[in-house]
Scaffold this motif. Structure first.
Motif, PDB file in Angstrom:
ATOM      1  N   GLU A   2       0.826  -1.200   0.000  1.00 24.58           N
ATOM      2  CA  GLU A   2       0.000   0.000   0.000  1.00 24.58           C
ATOM      3  C   GLU A   2       0.862   1.253   0.000  1.00 24.58           C
ATOM      4  OE1 GLU A   2      -2.446  -0.489   3.454  1.00 24.58           O
ATOM      5  OE2 GLU A   2      -3.932  -1.629   2.342  1.00 24.58           O
ATOM      6  N   SER A   3       0.384   2.285  -0.671  1.00 20.21           N
ATOM      7  CA  SER A   3       1.111   3.551  -0.692  1.00 20.21           C
ATOM      8  C   SER A   3       0.135   4.710  -0.553  1.00 20.21           C
ATOM      9  CB  SER A   3       1.927   3.694  -1.971  1.00 20.21           C
ATOM     10  OG  SER A   3       1.080   3.850  -3.090  1.00 20.21           O
ATOM     11  N   ARG A   4       0.695   5.864  -0.228  1.00 15.51           N
ATOM     12  CA  ARG A   4      -0.088   7.091  -0.119  1.00 15.51           C
ATOM     13  C   ARG A   4       0.634   8.194  -0.874  1.00 15.51           C
ATOM     14  NH1 ARG A   4      -2.127   8.092   5.905  1.00 15.51           N
ATOM     15  NH2 ARG A   4      -3.461   9.575   4.814  1.00 15.51           N
ATOM     16  N   VAL A   5      -0.129   9.139  -1.331  1.00 17.00           N
ATOM     17  CA  VAL A   5       0.447  10.322  -1.958  1.00 17.00           C
ATOM     18  C   VAL A   5       0.575  11.367  -0.853  1.00 17.00           C
ATOM     19  CG1 VAL A   5       0.069  12.149  -3.652  1.00 17.00           C
ATOM     20  CG2 VAL A   5      -0.507   9.778  -4.218  1.00 17.00           C
ATOM     21  N   ALA A   6       1.713  12.056  -0.851  1.00 15.38           N
ATOM     22  CA  ALA A   6       1.964  13.061   0.175  1.00 15.38           C
ATOM     23  C   ALA A   6       2.794  14.189  -0.406  1.00 15.38           C
ATOM     24  CB  ALA A   6       2.691  12.437   1.367  1.00 15.38           C
ATOM     25  N   VAL A   7       2.743  15.326   0.268  1.00 19.09           N
ATOM     26  CA  VAL A   7       3.637  16.433  -0.056  1.00 19.09           C
ATOM     27  C   VAL A   7       4.431  16.754   1.203  1.00 19.09           C
ATOM     28  CG1 VAL A   7       2.317  17.448  -1.944  1.00 19.09           C
ATOM     29  CG2 VAL A   7       1.824  18.128   0.385  1.00 19.09           C
ATOM     30  N   MET A   8       5.720  16.962   1.000  1.00 21.85           N
ATOM     31  CA  MET A   8       6.624  17.259   2.101  1.00 21.85           C
ATOM     32  C   MET A   8       7.225  18.642   1.858  1.00 21.85           C
ATOM     33  SD  MET A   8       9.904  14.995   3.321  1.00 21.85           S
ATOM     34  CE  MET A   8       8.865  13.551   3.493  1.00 21.85           C
ATOM     35  N   SER A   9       7.116  19.505   2.852  1.00 19.94           N
ATOM     36  CA  SER A   9       7.700  20.838   2.770  1.00 19.94           C
ATOM     37  C   SER A   9       8.891  20.900   3.711  1.00 19.94           C
ATOM     38  CB  SER A   9       6.685  21.899   3.177  1.00 19.94           C
ATOM     39  OG  SER A   9       5.597  21.885   2.282  1.00 19.94           O
ATOM     40  N   ILE A  10      10.014  21.359   3.176  1.00 17.19           N
ATOM     41  CA  ILE A  10      11.261  21.395   3.932  1.00 17.19           C
ATOM     42  C   ILE A  10      11.797  22.819   3.897  1.00 17.19           C
ATOM     43  CG2 ILE A  10      13.601  20.460   4.091  1.00 17.19           C
ATOM     44  CD1 ILE A  10      12.541  18.111   2.265  1.00 17.19           C
ATOM     45  N   ILE A  11      12.136  23.355   5.059  1.00 18.57           N
ATOM     46  CA  ILE A  11      12.786  24.657   5.136  1.00 18.57           C
ATOM     47  C   ILE A  11      14.180  24.438   5.706  1.00 18.57           C
ATOM     48  CG2 ILE A  11      12.783  26.946   6.173  1.00 18.57           C
ATOM     49  CD1 ILE A  11       9.782  26.949   5.942  1.00 18.57           C
ATOM     50  N   VAL A  12      15.176  24.864   4.935  1.00 16.95           N
ATOM     51  CA  VAL A  12      16.571  24.654   5.305  1.00 16.95           C
ATOM     52  C   VAL A  12      17.172  25.991   5.717  1.00 16.95           C
ATOM     53  CG1 VAL A  12      18.805  23.750   4.557  1.00 16.95           C
ATOM     54  CG2 VAL A  12      16.696  22.798   3.592  1.00 16.95           C
ATOM     55  N   GLU A  13      17.521  26.097   6.988  1.00 11.62           N
ATOM     56  CA  GLU A  13      18.158  27.306   7.499  1.00 11.62           C
ATOM     57  C   GLU A  13      19.666  27.126   7.675  1.00 11.62           C
ATOM     58  OE1 GLU A  13      15.775  27.706  11.025  1.00 11.62           O
ATOM     59  OE2 GLU A  13      14.373  29.045  10.007  1.00 11.62           O
ATOM     60  N   ASN A  14      20.136  25.890   7.594  1.00  9.54           N
ATOM     61  CA  ASN A  14      21.551  25.556   7.767  1.00  9.54           C
ATOM     62  C   ASN A  14      22.078  25.000   6.441  1.00  9.54           C
ATOM     63  OD1 ASN A  14      24.053  24.538   8.442  1.00  9.54           O
ATOM     64  ND2 ASN A  14      23.300  23.115   9.993  1.00  9.54           N
ATOM     65  N   MET A  15      22.782  25.820   5.695  1.00 15.90           N
ATOM     66  CA  MET A  15      23.260  25.421   4.369  1.00 15.90           C
ATOM     67  C   MET A  15      24.293  24.294   4.421  1.00 15.90           C
ATOM     68  SD  MET A  15      21.367  27.125   2.517  1.00 15.90           S
ATOM     69  CE  MET A  15      20.127  27.697   3.630  1.00 15.90           C
ATOM     70  N   ASP A  16      24.860  24.025   5.598  1.00 19.28           N
ATOM     71  CA  ASP A  16      25.851  22.961   5.731  1.00 19.28           C
ATOM     72  C   ASP A  16      25.247  21.565   5.556  1.00 19.28           C
ATOM     73  OD1 ASP A  16      27.815  24.866   6.216  1.00 19.28           O
ATOM     74  OD2 ASP A  16      27.589  24.736   8.398  1.00 19.28           O
ATOM     75  N   VAL A  17      23.926  21.435   5.632  1.00 22.43           N
ATOM     76  CA  VAL A  17      23.295  20.113   5.529  1.00 22.43           C
ATOM     77  C   VAL A  17      22.631  19.868   4.179  1.00 22.43           C
ATOM     78  CG1 VAL A  17      22.956  19.949   8.019  1.00 22.43           C
ATOM     79  CG2 VAL A  17      21.116  20.847   6.589  1.00 22.43           C
ATOM     80  N   VAL A  18      22.754  20.800   3.248  1.00 19.44           N
ATOM     81  CA  VAL A  18      22.093  20.656   1.942  1.00 19.44           C
ATOM     82  C   VAL A  18      22.550  19.384   1.227  1.00 19.44           C
ATOM     83  CG1 VAL A  18      21.885  21.683  -0.360  1.00 19.44           C
ATOM     84  CG2 VAL A  18      21.615  23.109   1.674  1.00 19.44           C
ATOM     85  N   GLU A  19      23.834  19.079   1.265  1.00 16.84           N
ATOM     86  CA  GLU A  19      24.335  17.864   0.610  1.00 16.84           C
ATOM     87  C   GLU A  19      23.738  16.607   1.236  1.00 16.84           C
ATOM     88  OE1 GLU A  19      28.580  15.666  -0.207  1.00 16.84           O
ATOM     89  OE2 GLU A  19      28.540  17.862  -0.208  1.00 16.84           O
ATOM     90  N   GLN A  20      23.578  16.596   2.559  1.00 10.18           N
ATOM     91  CA  GLN A  20      22.968  15.450   3.229  1.00 10.18           C
ATOM     92  C   GLN A  20      21.508  15.283   2.809  1.00 10.18           C
ATOM     93  OE1 GLN A  20      24.370  16.977   7.141  1.00 10.18           O
ATOM     94  NE2 GLN A  20      24.659  14.804   7.589  1.00 10.18           N
ATOM     95  N   ILE A  21      20.789  16.392   2.712  1.00  9.14           N
ATOM     96  CA  ILE A  21      19.388  16.331   2.274  1.00  9.14           C
ATOM     97  C   ILE A  21      19.314  15.754   0.867  1.00  9.14           C
ATOM     98  CG2 ILE A  21      17.360  17.710   1.649  1.00  9.14           C
ATOM     99  CD1 ILE A  21      18.186  19.639   3.927  1.00  9.14           C
ATOM    100  N   ASN A  22      20.159  16.238  -0.024  1.00 12.13           N
ATOM    101  CA  ASN A  22      20.149  15.738  -1.398  1.00 12.13           C
ATOM    102  C   ASN A  22      20.476  14.252  -1.459  1.00 12.13           C
ATOM    103  OD1 ASN A  22      19.354  18.072  -2.757  1.00 12.13           O
ATOM    104  ND2 ASN A  22      21.430  18.894  -2.730  1.00 12.13           N
ATOM    105  N   MET A  23      21.389  13.777  -0.610  1.00 10.36           N
ATOM    106  CA  MET A  23      21.708  12.346  -0.574  1.00 10.36           C
ATOM    107  C   MET A  23      20.498  11.528  -0.117  1.00 10.36           C
ATOM    108  SD  MET A  23      25.638  11.454   0.615  1.00 10.36           S
ATOM    109  CE  MET A  23      25.091  11.168   2.242  1.00 10.36           C
ATOM    110  N   ILE A  24      19.829  11.992   0.931  1.00  6.61           N
ATOM    111  CA  ILE A  24      18.654  11.282   1.450  1.00  6.61           C
ATOM    112  C   ILE A  24      17.557  11.240   0.384  1.00  6.61           C
ATOM    113  CG2 ILE A  24      16.797  11.371   3.159  1.00  6.61           C
ATOM    114  CD1 ILE A  24      18.911  12.648   5.096  1.00  6.61           C
ATOM    115  N   LEU A  25      17.322  12.360  -0.282  1.00  7.53           N
ATOM    116  CA  LEU A  25      16.303  12.387  -1.333  1.00  7.53           C
ATOM    117  C   LEU A  25      16.691  11.487  -2.504  1.00  7.53           C
ATOM    118  CD1 LEU A  25      15.365  16.181  -1.314  1.00  7.53           C
ATOM    119  CD2 LEU A  25      14.064  14.269  -0.352  1.00  7.53           C
TER     120      LEU A  25
END
Length: 89
Positions: A2-25
């Motif tokens: 089973e699956s669901r459709v969802a929307v995720m909103s992310i606000i990034v205030e710490n630019m040092d973690v952008v690469e980690q976010i991109n890896m997770i995505l």
């Protein structure tokens, strides 16, 4: 599965973690329907919106991993319909 459709909103205030976010995505790319990123230079933040079609536990885990990063806020909204693996309600 089973699956669901969802929307995720992310606000990034710490630019040092952008690469980690991109890896997770990237690791969860098979579930991502679409993605939009908006750099808000005036406020020195990034806004990322993700549309997903995935099992609810996968969406929750993804939200948790991203939200655990320092300087990152996440909110997720789910559709009410639950779909089976062939995409019908």
């Amino acid at each position: 599965m089973e699956s669901r459709v969802a929307v995720m909103s992310i606000i990034v205030e710490n630019m040092d973690v952008v690469e980690q976010i991109n890896m997770i995505l990237h690791e969860n790319g098979r579930y991502i329907i679409g993605r939009m990123g908006l750099p808000y230079r005036e406020r020195q933040i990034n806004i990322i919106c993700i549309a997903l079609d995935a099992p609810q536990n996968t969406i929750s885990a993804l939200s948790g991993k991203i939200g655990a990063l320092p300087g990152v806020g996440v909110k997720t909204a789910y559709s009410s319909k639950i779909y089976n693996d062939c995409g019908s309600a």
